[in-house]
Design a protein around this motif. Sequence first.
Motif, PDB file in Angstrom:
ATOM      1  N   VAL A 180      -9.056   5.234  -2.866  1.00 46.84           N
ATOM      2  CA  VAL A 180      -8.167   4.073  -2.849  1.00 46.84           C
ATOM      3  C   VAL A 180      -8.333   3.307  -4.153  1.00 46.84           C
ATOM      4  CG1 VAL A 180      -7.550   1.941  -1.650  1.00 46.84           C
ATOM      5  CG2 VAL A 180      -8.350   3.923  -0.341  1.00 46.84           C
ATOM      6  N   SER A 181      -7.209   3.069  -4.831  1.00 42.80           N
ATOM      7  CA  SER A 181      -7.213   2.341  -6.110  1.00 42.80           C
ATOM      8  C   SER A 181      -6.392   1.069  -5.981  1.00 42.80           C
ATOM      9  CB  SER A 181      -6.623   3.207  -7.226  1.00 42.80           C
ATOM     10  OG  SER A 181      -7.307   4.430  -7.335  1.00 42.80           O
ATOM     11  N   HIS A 182      -6.843   0.030  -6.649  1.00 44.98           N
ATOM     12  CA  HIS A 182      -6.101  -1.235  -6.707  1.00 44.98           C
ATOM     13  C   HIS A 182      -5.658  -1.446  -8.147  1.00 44.98           C
ATOM     14  CE1 HIS A 182      -7.203  -2.848  -2.657  1.00 44.98           C
ATOM     15  NE2 HIS A 182      -8.103  -1.895  -2.791  1.00 44.98           N
ATOM     16  N   TYR A 196      -1.028  13.125  -7.863  1.00 45.97           N
ATOM     17  CA  TYR A 196      -1.811  11.891  -8.002  1.00 45.97           C
ATOM     18  C   TYR A 196      -1.856  11.395  -9.446  1.00 45.97           C
ATOM     19  CZ  TYR A 196      -6.089   8.963  -7.840  1.00 45.97           C
ATOM     20  OH  TYR A 196      -7.009   7.952  -7.957  1.00 45.97           O
ATOM     21  N   VAL A 224       0.813   5.682  -0.272  1.00 47.71           N
ATOM     22  CA  VAL A 224       0.044   6.924  -0.219  1.00 47.71           C
ATOM     23  C   VAL A 224       0.788   7.943  -1.058  1.00 47.71           C
ATOM     24  CG1 VAL A 224      -0.900   8.747   1.254  1.00 47.71           C
ATOM     25  CG2 VAL A 224      -0.799   6.384   2.097  1.00 47.71           C
ATOM     26  N   ALA A 277     -10.549   9.941   1.327  1.00 48.26           N
ATOM     27  CA  ALA A 277      -9.476   9.388   0.505  1.00 48.26           C
ATOM     28  C   ALA A 277     -10.086   8.606  -0.645  1.00 48.26           C
ATOM     29  CB  ALA A 277      -8.571   8.482   1.337  1.00 48.26           C
ATOM     30  N   ARG A 303      -1.804  -1.211  -3.969  1.00 47.10           N
ATOM     31  CA  ARG A 303      -2.936  -0.385  -3.548  1.00 47.10           C
ATOM     32  C   ARG A 303      -2.426   1.045  -3.392  1.00 47.10           C
ATOM     33  NH1 ARG A 303      -3.822  -2.471   1.256  1.00 47.10           N
ATOM     34  NH2 ARG A 303      -5.436  -3.936   0.637  1.00 47.10           N
ATOM     35  N   ARG A 314      -3.362   4.986  -2.264  1.00 41.20           N
ATOM     36  CA  ARG A 314      -4.294   5.844  -1.526  1.00 41.20           C
ATOM     37  C   ARG A 314      -3.900   7.297  -1.703  1.00 41.20           C
ATOM     38  NH1 ARG A 314      -3.634   3.829   3.434  1.00 41.20           N
ATOM     39  NH2 ARG A 314      -5.310   2.333   3.203  1.00 41.20           N
ATOM     40  N   THR A 332       0.849  -1.187   0.000  1.00 40.10           N
ATOM     41  CA  THR A 332       0.000   0.000   0.000  1.00 40.10           C
ATOM     42  C   THR A 332       0.882   1.235   0.000  1.00 40.10           C
ATOM     43  OG1 THR A 332      -1.719  -1.129   1.269  1.00 40.10           O
ATOM     44  CG2 THR A 332      -1.818   1.274   1.209  1.00 40.10           C
ATOM     45  N   TYR A 337     -12.809   8.707   6.582  1.00 39.96           N
ATOM     46  CA  TYR A 337     -12.061   8.354   7.787  1.00 39.96           C
ATOM     47  C   TYR A 337     -12.526   9.122   9.025  1.00 39.96           C
ATOM     48  CZ  TYR A 337      -8.590   5.700   5.139  1.00 39.96           C
ATOM     49  OH  TYR A 337      -7.957   4.763   4.358  1.00 39.96           O
TER      50      TYR A 337
END
Length: 202
Positions: A84-86, A42, A36, A82, A97, A99, A34, A68
């Motif tokens: 979140v992409s996989h 981004y 960030v 947030a 992952r 974020r 994961t 959150y």
Amino acid sequence: MSVFAVQPEEVLDRVRHALGDALIQSTVSRGEVTVVVAAVAYREAMVKLRDDANCRFEQLIDLCGVDYSSYGDGVWEGRRFAVVSHLLSVSLNQRVRVRVFCPDDDFPVVDSLVDIWSGANWYEREAFDLFGIVFEGHADLRRILTDYGFVGHPFRKDFPLSGHVEMRYDSERRRVIYEPVSIEPREITPRVIREDQYGGLH
């Protein structure tokens, strides 16, 4: 094409090298990587993850919003929303992952990924509909699960369980109308019944 999955630590090294200063935080937990990334970087970061020779994440397999605000029983300190992409690399058999936190809690906005992975289209519309996250550059950002007249975003932690409005069909007007919710909000505490000899246990 690699037959065996790349070890998470190696995936993380590849991702770190590709992202550079755009990377804010990274972890490996339960065999999953994961990272960030900064909101300002981004879109550029996601292009790098797709195009870098050691990453090659050709597929966006999921994208969702997260609120959150009450995370960890309210002890969360940080931005509220947030995305979140996989990502999946079929050619290198690896996953990551990603974020990104929206900089503004009152008006959450991040860049759209639709022109990078076209599959982001409906995922971003869903995150907009349910969390109110705006995806800058999305050509058709509108609700996808709730009705056009729906008020609010139902996956936000502060959204009331009964909602804001209710709809019904009015036979006199011959159309669906919206009215304020008439249900009184209430909390139901389940009653726990314990039997001394339940299941043969003493």
